[in-house]
Structure formats: C-alpha cells, structure tokens
Write a protein that holds these residues in place. Sequence first.
Motif, PDB file in Angstrom:
ATOM      1  N   TRP A  15       0.745  -1.154   0.128  1.00  0.00           N
ATOM      2  CA  TRP A  15      -0.056  -0.130  -0.044  1.00  0.00           C
ATOM      3  C   TRP A  15       0.841   1.264  -0.035  1.00  0.00           C
ATOM      4  CZ3 TRP A  15      -3.970  -1.820   4.257  1.00  0.00           C
ATOM      5  CH2 TRP A  15      -5.014  -2.740   3.547  1.00  0.00           C
ATOM      6  N   GLY A  16       2.113   1.087   0.607  1.00  0.00           N
ATOM      7  CA  GLY A  16       2.957   2.214   0.509  1.00  0.00           C
ATOM      8  C   GLY A  16       3.429   2.763  -0.630  1.00  0.00           C
ATOM      9  N   LEU A  17       3.422   1.931  -1.570  1.00  0.00           N
ATOM     10  CA  LEU A  17       3.901   2.190  -2.829  1.00  0.00           C
ATOM     11  C   LEU A  17       2.878   3.195  -3.606  1.00  0.00           C
ATOM     12  CD1 LEU A  17       4.434  -1.344  -4.371  1.00  0.00           C
ATOM     13  CD2 LEU A  17       6.285   0.260  -3.768  1.00  0.00           C
ATOM     14  N   VAL A  18       1.696   3.536  -3.370  1.00  0.00           N
ATOM     15  CA  VAL A  18       0.811   4.358  -4.062  1.00  0.00           C
ATOM     16  C   VAL A  18       1.208   5.853  -3.665  1.00  0.00           C
ATOM     17  CG1 VAL A  18      -0.982   2.683  -4.177  1.00  0.00           C
ATOM     18  CG2 VAL A  18      -1.122   4.508  -2.181  1.00  0.00           C
ATOM     19  N   PHE A  19       1.948   5.922  -2.502  1.00  0.00           N
ATOM     20  CA  PHE A  19       2.301   7.147  -2.114  1.00  0.00           C
ATOM     21  C   PHE A  19       3.684   7.763  -2.950  1.00  0.00           C
ATOM     22  CE2 PHE A  19      -0.315   5.572   1.447  1.00  0.00           C
ATOM     23  CZ  PHE A  19      -0.839   6.988   1.606  1.00  0.00           C
ATOM     24  N   VAL A  20       4.473   6.869  -3.339  1.00  0.00           N
ATOM     25  CA  VAL A  20       5.779   7.341  -3.861  1.00  0.00           C
ATOM     26  C   VAL A  20       5.585   7.286  -5.393  1.00  0.00           C
ATOM     27  CG1 VAL A  20       6.850   4.929  -4.309  1.00  0.00           C
ATOM     28  CG2 VAL A  20       8.303   6.896  -3.850  1.00  0.00           C
ATOM     29  N   ALA A  89       2.805  19.308  -2.600  1.00  0.00           N
ATOM     30  CA  ALA A  89       3.326  19.413  -1.047  1.00  0.00           C
ATOM     31  C   ALA A  89       4.403  18.313  -0.758  1.00  0.00           C
ATOM     32  CB  ALA A  89       2.070  19.428  -0.277  1.00  0.00           C
ATOM     33  N   GLY A  90       4.769  17.805  -1.603  1.00  0.00           N
ATOM     34  CA  GLY A  90       5.687  16.732  -1.382  1.00  0.00           C
ATOM     35  C   GLY A  90       5.164  15.476  -0.551  1.00  0.00           C
ATOM     36  N   ALA A  91       5.882  14.419  -0.401  1.00  0.00           N
ATOM     37  CA  ALA A  91       5.226  13.290   0.197  1.00  0.00           C
ATOM     38  C   ALA A  91       4.860  13.447   1.681  1.00  0.00           C
ATOM     39  CB  ALA A  91       6.009  11.931  -0.088  1.00  0.00           C
ATOM     40  N   PRO A  92       5.972  13.896   2.554  1.00  0.00           N
ATOM     41  CA  PRO A  92       5.648  13.565   3.939  1.00  0.00           C
ATOM     42  C   PRO A  92       4.334  13.988   4.556  1.00  0.00           C
ATOM     43  CG  PRO A  92       7.849  14.381   3.585  1.00  0.00           C
ATOM     44  CD  PRO A  92       7.079  14.372   2.124  1.00  0.00           C
ATOM     45  N   SER A 147      12.741  21.281   4.894  1.00  0.00           N
ATOM     46  CA  SER A 147      12.703  20.340   4.081  1.00  0.00           C
ATOM     47  C   SER A 147      11.383  19.642   3.619  1.00  0.00           C
ATOM     48  CB  SER A 147      13.726  19.333   4.069  1.00  0.00           C
ATOM     49  OG  SER A 147      13.482  18.627   5.307  1.00  0.00           O
ATOM     50  N   ALA A 148      10.336  19.844   4.427  1.00  0.00           N
ATOM     51  CA  ALA A 148       8.985  19.080   4.108  1.00  0.00           C
ATOM     52  C   ALA A 148       8.172  19.795   3.264  1.00  0.00           C
ATOM     53  CB  ALA A 148       8.162  19.251   5.630  1.00  0.00           C
ATOM     54  N   ASN A 149       8.213  20.995   3.137  1.00  0.00           N
ATOM     55  CA  ASN A 149       7.544  21.846   2.068  1.00  0.00           C
ATOM     56  C   ASN A 149       8.573  21.602   0.720  1.00  0.00           C
ATOM     57  OD1 ASN A 149       6.312  23.627   0.376  1.00  0.00           O
ATOM     58  ND2 ASN A 149       6.149  25.176   1.806  1.00  0.00           N
ATOM     59  N   VAL A 150       8.500  20.617   0.104  1.00  0.00           N
ATOM     60  CA  VAL A 150       9.274  20.327  -1.211  1.00  0.00           C
ATOM     61  C   VAL A 150       8.876  21.171  -2.222  1.00  0.00           C
ATOM     62  CG1 VAL A 150       9.647  18.564  -2.797  1.00  0.00           C
ATOM     63  CG2 VAL A 150       9.555  18.130  -0.647  1.00  0.00           C
ATOM     64  N   ALA A 151       7.427  21.489  -2.338  1.00  0.00           N
ATOM     65  CA  ALA A 151       7.028  22.176  -3.505  1.00  0.00           C
ATOM     66  C   ALA A 151       7.628  23.518  -3.610  1.00  0.00           C
ATOM     67  CB  ALA A 151       5.295  22.126  -3.616  1.00  0.00           C
ATOM     68  N   TYR A 294      13.450  10.804  -2.121  1.00  0.00           N
ATOM     69  CA  TYR A 294      14.355  11.983  -2.147  1.00  0.00           C
ATOM     70  C   TYR A 294      15.796  12.057  -1.639  1.00  0.00           C
ATOM     71  CZ  TYR A 294       9.671  14.093  -1.461  1.00  0.00           C
ATOM     72  OH  TYR A 294       8.434  14.529  -1.677  1.00  0.00           O
ATOM     73  N   GLY A 295      16.284  10.729  -1.213  1.00  0.00           N
ATOM     74  CA  GLY A 295      17.511  10.446  -0.922  1.00  0.00           C
ATOM     75  C   GLY A 295      18.260  11.310   0.078  1.00  0.00           C
TER      76      GLY A 295
END
Length: 323
Positions: A15-20, A89-92, A147-151, A294-295
């Motif tokens: 299920w976690g795959l759908v987020f990346v 908004a980025g993933a986190p 870094s959370a605000n990727v966009a 994100y590395g």
Amino acid sequence: MLAGLLAALGAGLLWGLVFVVPLMLDEYPGIVLAFGRYIAFGVLAIGLAWIDRAALARLTRADWIEATKLALVGNLIYYTTLASAIQLAGAPVPTLMIGTLPVVIAICANLIEGRAGNAADVVPWRQLALPLVVILGGLLVVQFEPSANVAAASSGESGGGVRYALGLLLGVCAVASWTWYPIRNARWLRARGAGLSRVWATAQGLATLPLALLAAVGFAAWQGLFEAPGTGFQWPFGPRPLAFVGLMLLVGLAASWLGTLLWNRASHLLPPALAGQLIVFETLAALLYAFLWYGRWPGLAEAAGIVLLVIGVLLGVRVFRAS
C-alpha cells in the motif's frame, strides 16, 4: 501470530507504493495516475468476476449503484486528490495526513452512532482528547521542517507557497474521501450479511473500470478543448510509456489486489485490537519510500511528527478497541 504479522507488514509495504508513484511520475497529472491504476485493477476484476459470476448475478440494481458510488469516491476521487497532493506538497505531509485515518474514521463513526442513538457504540469524547491532541501536534510539528515543503523549497518557482497550500487542501479531500468510503462500505456489508467480502470487492473493481475509462475520455476531451496542441498529456501513455504502464500495473495489481488480499489474511489471523493498530505499517512504508526517493533522512521535525503520529494513532485505536 507470526503469519498474521507478516501478512499485515506485506500489505503495508504494498500500500505504501501508491504514495511514492506520484513522485516517480511527477510529470503525470494526478487524475491520469488514478485512471491508469484503476483501469489496470478493473481489467483484473474481469478475470476475478468469472470465479464469482453466480454471486455477482444475484446483486441488485441498487447494489451496483452503491458499488459505483464507492468506486468513484473511494478509488478515483481518493487517488486523484492524494496523488495531486503529493506532487504539490511533497510526500511527507500528505502521507502523515492519511496516517490519521484510523482515528478520523473512528471519530466519524462515533458521531454517526451518536446521532443514531446507539449509545452502546459511542466512546466518550474526553477519552479521545489525548490521541487527537497528539496527532494534531505531529502534523503541526512537521510544518516546522523546511525540507518538508518540497514544492515551495526545492524549486524556487513562483507560487510555491500556493502550490503547497493547494496540496494540503487536496490532502484533506483525500482524507475525507477515504473516511466516507469505509464507513459507507461497512454499513452496506453489515446490511447484507456475511460471506460477501470477496464478491463485493470484485463488484467494486468492475464498477471502477468504466468510471476509469470515462475519466480518461473526459480528461482527453477537456485537454483538447482548453489546452494548446502539444502542451498537454501525450496520449496514450505519456512521455515515459514503459515507466507509466509498469507502475500502473504495479499499483493496480500489487497494491489494489494483493495488498488487500494480504490485509484480509492478517485480519483473519490476528485479534482485532492488534490488526487495527498495524494499519500504521502503510504510513511508515510510504514515508520510507518517500525519503529513499528524496535521497535523504527525515529532518528532526519530520521524525518527531512521525513519532507523534504513530503514538496518537495507537492511543486512538486503543480507546476504540477497548470500548
């Protein structure tokens, strides 16, 4: 117990795959990712329908209408808003918002039972105060991580703050969609009796396929009317056909079908009080995949938010399971 734990872990990892995937296909609009995923799932459902053809034939017109509503909200609208939120908004942060679902769903169910006068199924709100405060604190803490605000932070493009805010709004829509879906779905199943879980899942897959195809046609028509030629989505498979088709098959078959199969297995083997808490595997897997993509390691505020979220969800699940 071990088999149940491994099944729950496997479901969470799938299920976690759908987020990346929205990060891996960031040039694809969220609605394209949604109809791509559910066209793949719908095609699989056609094969599964042959197994349950007799039971499916007994479903009424009202049942198929309900399956269509659930497929629209719980599949297409949910994943369109989730994928778009992650891209903006980025993933986190959207992932953490979705991670609150066990408690949000329980709260909404609590409200519904209270209005229906089922006092025996209602949990006193004072018992929910602590988990809700902890979850809210976790979501707020993440906002202090630059870094959370990727966009807004990574590209430096104008309107980054607006993109981030829109991403959060779409994240709220995704939470609302998947709050409505399980409550409505559970009420239908309880009204029809036991033994229909697999048939009903197949019915929703069949209902999803025409909706996904209709969404694809509608998006193509909208693009043809309002976008300049050559500037929109490159039909039929976009700029990276192999990656798109491969990832859509992955999330459509692995996440939508195999993940649910593993979760049903875990729910059968484990006590309900434990199985409910293991939903956090999905959130933790999604965050793991996102940070790998994100590395980087989570920042201090992100790590604190993750810990608070998990603690809050576990506290909330314990409150409802103990009632």
